[in-house]
Structures are given as structure tokens and as C-alpha cells.
Design an enzyme around this catalytic site. Structure first.
Site, mmCIF file in Angstrom:
data_model
loop_
_atom_site.group_PDB
_atom_site.id
_atom_site.type_symbol
_atom_site.label_atom_id
_atom_site.label_comp_id
_atom_site.label_asym_id
_atom_site.label_seq_id
_atom_site.Cartn_x
_atom_site.Cartn_y
_atom_site.Cartn_z
ATOM 1 C CE LYS A 109 42.957 50.615 42.014
ATOM 2 N NZ LYS A 109 42.401 50.487 43.376
ATOM 3 N NE ARG A 169 45.770 44.194 44.633
ATOM 4 C CZ ARG A 169 45.193 44.347 43.444
ATOM 5 N NH1 ARG A 169 45.046 45.566 42.933
ATOM 6 N NH2 ARG A 169 44.746 43.300 42.770
#
Length: 400
Positions: free
Chosen positions: A345, A379
Site C-alpha cells: 500500500k 491479507r
């Protein structure tokens, strides 16, 4: 052998939970009854309350001081110059037990506060192995960190847009992730990166259907669908999908909670919001998640089938994301399993000044830190590497 006088070396030990306190006392020979009596005195807490009426705050101050604890609040409370204040309670577990015993006899809502404090402590101290039943077998939480592998069936995802847009490539990728150690496969048909273009439900299902039809027949681990649309969730559950992963915490679509409740499906509730304005970052996140949990439970989702996600990268700027990462353990107060999604991210990219394809080490750091702070599921895109990171972190964190 080096000898020092008994008063020269002092060890300061962090005691995060009752198990640690019990172990330390057993090691020095404290008897079982003594351990039982002293554990509540070994655990120290800081509880934060928001917008407490001044009258209630003054009573809390008196009651905490009477029990050897402390209550910190705005300076104007004692002089009645303000009507409300935030309050920090500093106390041992035993002092809080005594407070909870006394508050039901007080006014100004303090009787209800006693119930809330007890519930918060019970959730915070919840331990042990938990199983979430799924059609493809249970998710066993607490024994080791579970790894969720990401399969994006999209042309525009931030990290792998278009690579697995072809159904055949997506299915092949899912099989590869399972071979690498994924415990869950998470399939998404709409990119949710910042600035993404929303996809109509019909197009989302057009992308998902051929992939899910094959996966439910071929994959042996639980399958999750990443969607905030109730109609997509219903279609996926009809096909035999195990879990719904909703980035809007059952609040992006008014029918989502009811769909999950009707199917008794496990649901991952993520914190999300428009913009990055907060009154109190962690308190606001906890409040939002608590509201989503209540919505799901009121619509029939079994409480033991709800998983929470702090939503790294959603409705938060870089500094807010880093603060949430540093305070992940505070999510324990909700009493739900915690999923963390940080893989590749922008928080990592901005911190390290690296493009998407060079964020493996940054992801590994966030995964290890997350596990140290109590995360149950990670995740990730890079399953093989993160399985190794999780196993090493588990060997340290879950050694008991």
C-alpha cells in the site's frame, strides 16, 4: 560467573496479559492461591471515556482515588467551568473491579458505565482458540496467524491491475497462492484504490462469476469475496462462497447486513470513511467499527462470525495510517478477530519512497508488527514470503 549485589540490577518487565503475570509469579515460586489473588493487581489499564458530564467526572475522580487509582480530566471540571470532559482512568484490574462494584449505586449514567467497563475488560482479555465455521472448513484463529491471498479480477487494481483479469489466469493464480500457504483466497471484482471508478454490480458480477464458479469447485480453503454490494454478496453466497469482505463495514449498501445475516455468513467489517477528518482518530475508528458490528449482529450475523479490519489506506492519510499501525492493539477492546491489509500500500511507498513492485520488505515489517500487536489474519499479495514472516513472528508472539 559475575556476581552483583541484590540491589544493583533491576529488571523492568512489561506485563501485557494475565498469562504473563501468572508465568512470572510461578517462576519465582508463588503458590497458586497467591497468583490468583495478585494477577488483578499486576495488570494495569488506561481507559478513555469521551464527553463525560462534569458531575459524573467528579464522582469518577473521587471513586478512583478512593481505590488507589487515578482519573485525569480537563482542568475546568473541578471548578464546574465546563460541562463535559474526556476522562482517562488509570488503574489496576483489581481497582477497576472495585469501581465496577460501586458505580451501579451512582447517578448521572455511571450505573451504565459500570456495565460498559466490565464488557470492555472482558473483550480485551478474551483469549484462546476460536473457530469460524465455513463451508470449506473452519478458520481456526489464535493458534497461528492466517494468511489471506489476494486475487484481483480487475483491469485497474493499484498493485496488479490486469494481470489476473482473465478468468483462467485468476484461477491459476488462486491455486498457486494456496500452494504457497494461503489459508483464505480473497477475490475482488472492483478496484478500491484511492480515486478508483465505481463499477456497476452487473459488471462486477460479470468479472467474478466465471472465476468463482471454478474456485468453489476446485479450491479447498475458504473463499472470500471483496465487495460492498449486497446483490454481489448474495450471488456469491448462492454459489458457495464462504466469506464476505466489505470495505464499507455493511454500511455502503443498506441490504448488506441483512444478506450476510440471512446466509449466516462470516463477514469482514472494515473501517472506512469519506475524507480524513477525525475528532479523535482511534476513538472514532473504534466507534465506527462498533456501529458496524451492531448493525451486522442486529441483522442476524452470528457475533462469532464477525472479523474487523482497521482499514489501512482507507479514509486516512500517511500519518494517520502510521498511527493506526502503532496502536493496532487497541482494537482488542472490540473482542473480534482482527484482519490487517497493508500489502504494497501507499503508506509503505510514501514512507520508503518506493514503487508498488518494490514494497515487499515494507509489507513484511507491517505484517510482523501487526502480529506482535494481536492481528489474527493478514491479507497479502506475496503469500509465500508473508507466510514465512508470519511463522517467524508467531514463533515469538504465540510461543505460549
Amino acid at each position: 560467573m559475575i556476581y552483583v549485589s541484590w540491589h544493583e540490577t533491576i529488571e523492568i518487565i512489561n506485563i501485557p496479559d494475565a498469562a504473563t503475570a501468572q508465568k512470572l509469579m510461578a517462576e519465582i515460586g508463588v503458590d497458586a492461591r497467591g497468583i490468583e489473588l495478585m494477577v488483578p493487581k499486576a495488570l494495569h489499564y488506561c481507559l478513555k471515556l469521551k464527553d463525560v458530564p462534569a458531575r459524573a467526572a467528579n464522582i469518577l475522580k473521587q471513586e478512583m482515588l478512593a481505590r488507589g487509582g487515578e482519573a485525569a480530566m480537563a482542568a475546568g471540571v473541578a471548578g464546574w467551568s465546563i460541562e463535559k470532559t474526556d476522562v482517562l482512568l488509570f488503574a489496576t484490574r483489581r481497582q477497576l473491579e472495585l469501581l465496577v462494584e460501586k458505580l451501579p449505586r451512582q447517578y448521572f449514567g455511571l450505573n451504565k458505565l459500570a456495565v460498559a467497563i466490565q464488557a470492555a475488560l472482558d473483550r480485551w482479555e478474551k483469549t484462546g482458540i476460536q473457530e469460524i465455521k465455513c463451508p470449506r472448513g473452519p478458520l481456526v484463529l489464535g493458534r497461528r496467524t492466517l494468511v489471506m491471498g489476494i486475487v484481483n479480477v480487475t483491469p485497474d487494481s493499484f498493485s496488479d491491475g490486469g494481470l489476473f483479469y482473465d478468468p483462467g489466469a485468476a484461477v491459476e493464480h488462486a491455486h498457486r497462492l494456496v500452494e504457497e500457504g494461503a489459508d483464505i483466497i480473497d477475490v475482488g471484482g472492483e478496484s478500491t484504490r484511492p480515486g478508483h471508478d465505481p463499477v456497476p454490480a452487473a459488471e462486477e458480477w460479470h468479472r467474478l462469476e466465471p472465476v468463482l464458479k471454478r474456485l468453489v469447485a476446485e479450491i479447498k480453503v475458504p473463499i472470500s469475496v471483496d465487495t460492498y454490494k449486497a446483490v454481489t454478496a448474495r450471488r456469491a453466497l448462492d454459489l458457495g462462497v464462504d466469506i464476505i469482505n466489505d470495505i464499507w463495514g455493511c454500511r455502503g449498501d443498506a441490504d448488506m447486513a441483512a444478506v450476510c445475516g440471512r446466509y449466516q455468513a462470516p463477514v469482514i467489517i472494515m473501517h472506512n470513511q469519506q475524507g480524513t477528518a477525525y475528532r479523535d482518530l482511534m476513538f472514532d475508528i473504534l466507534t465506527s467499527l462498533q456501529e458496524s458490528i451492531r448493525l451486522a449482529e442486529e441483522n442476524g450475523v452470528p457475533p462469532e462470525k464477525i472479523i474487523i479490519d482497521p482499514g489501512i489506506g482507507f479514509g486516512k492519510d500517511l500519518q494517520q495510517n502510521l498511527e493506526v499501525m502503532a496502536r493496532l492493539q487497541e482494537l482488542k477492546v472490540l473482542g473480534k478477530p482482527i484482519l490487517l491489509g497493508t500489502s504494497r500500500k501507499s503508506m509503505i511507498g510514501k514512507t520508503l519512497d518506493l514503487p508498488v513492485d518494490q514494497r515487499l520488505e515494507g509489507t513484511a515489517a507491517t505484517v510482523a508488527l501487526g502480529i506482535a500487536h494481536g492481528v489474527d489474519i493478514i491479507r497479502v499479495h506475496d503469500v509465500r514470503a508473508m507466510v514465512r514472516v508470519a511463522r517467524m513472528a508467531d514463533a515469538i508472539v504465540r510461543r505460549r
